[in-house]
Design a protein around this motif. Structure first.
Motif, PDB file in Angstrom:
ATOM      1  N   ARG A 198       0.826  -1.207   0.000  1.00  0.00           N
ATOM      2  CA  ARG A 198       0.000   0.000   0.000  1.00  0.00           C
ATOM      3  C   ARG A 198       0.869   1.268   0.000  1.00  0.00           C
ATOM      4  O   ARG A 198       0.515   2.259  -0.640  1.00  0.00           O
ATOM      5  CB  ARG A 198      -0.927   0.009   1.219  1.00  0.00           C
ATOM      6  N   GLU A 201       1.947   2.321  -3.493  1.00  0.00           N
ATOM      7  CA  GLU A 201       0.923   2.657  -4.480  1.00  0.00           C
ATOM      8  C   GLU A 201       0.968   4.146  -4.835  1.00  0.00           C
ATOM      9  O   GLU A 201       1.442   4.976  -4.066  1.00  0.00           O
ATOM     10  CB  GLU A 201      -0.464   2.291  -3.949  1.00  0.00           C
ATOM     11  N   THR A 203      -0.051   7.908  -5.305  1.00  0.00           N
ATOM     12  CA  THR A 203      -0.841   8.842  -4.496  1.00  0.00           C
ATOM     13  C   THR A 203      -1.846   9.618  -5.341  1.00  0.00           C
ATOM     14  O   THR A 203      -2.567  10.469  -4.827  1.00  0.00           O
ATOM     15  CB  THR A 203       0.091   9.832  -3.775  1.00  0.00           C
ATOM     16  N   PHE A 205      -4.391   8.344  -6.956  1.00  0.00           N
ATOM     17  CA  PHE A 205      -5.676   7.672  -7.074  1.00  0.00           C
ATOM     18  C   PHE A 205      -6.800   8.589  -6.587  1.00  0.00           C
ATOM     19  O   PHE A 205      -6.617   9.411  -5.693  1.00  0.00           O
ATOM     20  CB  PHE A 205      -5.688   6.381  -6.244  1.00  0.00           C
ATOM     21  N   ASP A 206      -7.987   8.401  -7.179  1.00  0.00           N
ATOM     22  CA  ASP A 206      -9.151   9.145  -6.703  1.00  0.00           C
ATOM     23  C   ASP A 206      -9.646   8.537  -5.400  1.00  0.00           C
ATOM     24  O   ASP A 206      -9.213   7.464  -4.982  1.00  0.00           O
ATOM     25  CB  ASP A 206     -10.253   9.128  -7.764  1.00  0.00           C
ATOM     26  N   GLU A 207     -10.571   9.226  -4.733  1.00  0.00           N
ATOM     27  CA  GLU A 207     -11.020   8.813  -3.402  1.00  0.00           C
ATOM     28  C   GLU A 207     -11.683   7.437  -3.406  1.00  0.00           C
ATOM     29  O   GLU A 207     -11.520   6.649  -2.471  1.00  0.00           O
ATOM     30  CB  GLU A 207     -11.981   9.857  -2.824  1.00  0.00           C
ATOM     31  N   THR A 209     -11.040   4.903  -5.450  1.00  0.00           N
ATOM     32  CA  THR A 209     -10.002   3.882  -5.588  1.00  0.00           C
ATOM     33  C   THR A 209      -9.262   3.694  -4.275  1.00  0.00           C
ATOM     34  O   THR A 209      -8.948   2.566  -3.873  1.00  0.00           O
ATOM     35  CB  THR A 209      -9.003   4.278  -6.699  1.00  0.00           C
ATOM     36  N   LYS A 210      -8.964   4.800  -3.579  1.00  0.00           N
ATOM     37  CA  LYS A 210      -8.296   4.704  -2.279  1.00  0.00           C
ATOM     38  C   LYS A 210      -9.152   3.935  -1.278  1.00  0.00           C
ATOM     39  O   LYS A 210      -8.644   3.108  -0.510  1.00  0.00           O
ATOM     40  CB  LYS A 210      -8.000   6.104  -1.745  1.00  0.00           C
ATOM     41  N   ASN A 213      -8.970   0.244  -2.141  1.00  0.00           N
ATOM     42  CA  ASN A 213      -7.691  -0.348  -1.756  1.00  0.00           C
ATOM     43  C   ASN A 213      -7.577  -0.519  -0.250  1.00  0.00           C
ATOM     44  O   ASN A 213      -7.029  -1.515   0.245  1.00  0.00           O
ATOM     45  CB  ASN A 213      -6.533   0.511  -2.275  1.00  0.00           C
ATOM     46  N   ASN A 214      -8.102   0.459   0.496  1.00  0.00           N
ATOM     47  CA  ASN A 214      -8.090   0.345   1.959  1.00  0.00           C
ATOM     48  C   ASN A 214      -8.953  -0.820   2.428  1.00  0.00           C
ATOM     49  O   ASN A 214      -8.608  -1.515   3.398  1.00  0.00           O
ATOM     50  CB  ASN A 214      -8.570   1.646   2.595  1.00  0.00           C
TER      51      ASN A 214
END
Length: 255
Positions: A198, A201, A203, A205-207, A209-210, A213-214
Motif C-alpha cells: 500500500r 501505491e 498517491t 488515485f481518486d477517493e 479507488t483509495k 484499496n483500503n
C-alpha cells in the motif's frame, strides 16, 4: 560442481515452521533461510533454526533473497548460536511451490548453484503445497517436500542432485523455543508485506479507488488474523501445555 552433502537432518519444530509459512498463502511463493551446522565426517547438515523472510515483490512463481536479508540472517544466526550455545551459520534456503510440482525450476537450480559457489554445504528445500494428487479422489491437499543441491555440467547446464532429508526430534527445549519465536514472527511479517504494498501505491488515485484499496488491505489483515494468527495462538497454547507437563514430569523424576 558435485553435491558435498549426503544428508540433511531437519528438526521437527523447524519443519513445522517452514511448512506453516508455506501454507500461509496459496497465491505467491514464500521463502526463508535455514540455519544450522555441518558434521564434516558424515557430510550431514543439521538444521536447527530458520529465518522467515519478508517478500519485497510478491510473485506466484519466483522468490528472491536480497543481500541485506542474507546479512540479517547471518546476524540472526550469531544470536541463535549464543542462545543455544552452539556454532551455527546460514546453511540453506527454503521456498514454497503453491499449486505446482515440488521439482526445482531452472531458476531454482541456478539460484542454488550461486549459493553453492559461496558455500559448498548450502542446500535448498522446496515445499509443494495446495496441490491435489490426481490419484486422490478426496481432493485433499497433497504436500510434498524435496531437498536438493545443484550439479553444474558443461555449458552451464544445471541438474538436480537430490539430498536425503530426515525429520528428527528437536534437540532441546531451548531449540524448541527458538523455533516458536520464529513462528511467532509470521503474522507480523505478512502484515508488513501488505503495508509495503500500500505504501508503494500511487498517491494520484481518486477517493473511490483509495477507499477500495483500503478495504482490500483490511480484508487481508482479517485473513491474516483468521488463517494465521488465530491457529498460531492455538498452537502456542498447546505447546505451553505440553512443555508445562514435561517440566512437571522432569521435576518429579528429579525429586
Amino acid at each position: 560442481m558435485m553435491a558435498y552433502l549426503k544428508k540433511v537432518c531437519l528438526s521437527a519444530e523447524i519443519y513445522a515452521v517452514c511448512l506453516s509459512h508455506a501454507l500461509s498463502t496459496e497465491k505467491e511463493e514464500v521463502m526463508g533461510l535455514l540455519i544450522g551446522k555441518v558434521d564434516e565426517e558424515t557430510h550431514t547438515s543439521y538444521i536447527t533454526a530458520c529465518r522467515i523472510l519478508a517478500r519485497s515483490d510478491k510473485q506466484p512463481d519466483r522468490v528472491e533473497i536480497s543481500p541485506e536479508q542474507l546479512m540479517e540472517a547471518v546476524t540472526y544466526a550469531e544470536e541463535v548460536s549464543k542462545q543455544l550455545n552452539d556454532n551455527l551459520r546460514v546453511l540453506g534456503w527454503y521456498h514454497s511451490h503453491p499449486h505446482i510440482t515440488v521439482s526445482p525450476s531452472h531458476v531454482d537450480l541456478k539460484t542454488q548453484a550461486m549459493y553453492q559457489n559461496m558455500d559448498k554445504h548450502f542446500v535448498g528445500i522446496i515445499f509443494s503445497v495446495f496441490s491435489s494428487s490426481t490419484s486422490n479422489r478426496s481432493k485433499c491437499n497433497d504436500i510434498q517436500v524435496t531437498c536438493f543441491q545443484t550439479n553444474t555440467r558443461l555449458n552451464n547446464q544445471f541438474s538436480r542432485l537430490e539430498i536425503c532429508l530426515e525429520i528428527i526430534p528437536t534437540s532441546s527445549i531451548d531449540a524448541c523455543s527458538v523455533a516458536l519465536q520464529s513462528l511467532a514472527t509470521l503474522p507480523e511479517i505478512l502484515s508488513k508485506e501488505e503495508q509495503e504494498i500500500r505504501s508503494n501505491e500511487s498517491t494520484q488515485f481518486d477517493e473511490l479507488t483509495k477507499l477500495h484499496n483500503n478495504a482490500l488491505q483490511t480484508l487481508q489483515f482479517v485473513n491474516i488474523t483468521d488463517k494465521v494468527s488465530r491457529p498460531l495462538v492455538d498452537h502456542l497454547e498447546n505447546e505451553i501445555r505440553t512443555l508445562t507437563q514435561q517440566i512437571k514430569l522432569l521435576k518429579q523424576e528429579r525429586d
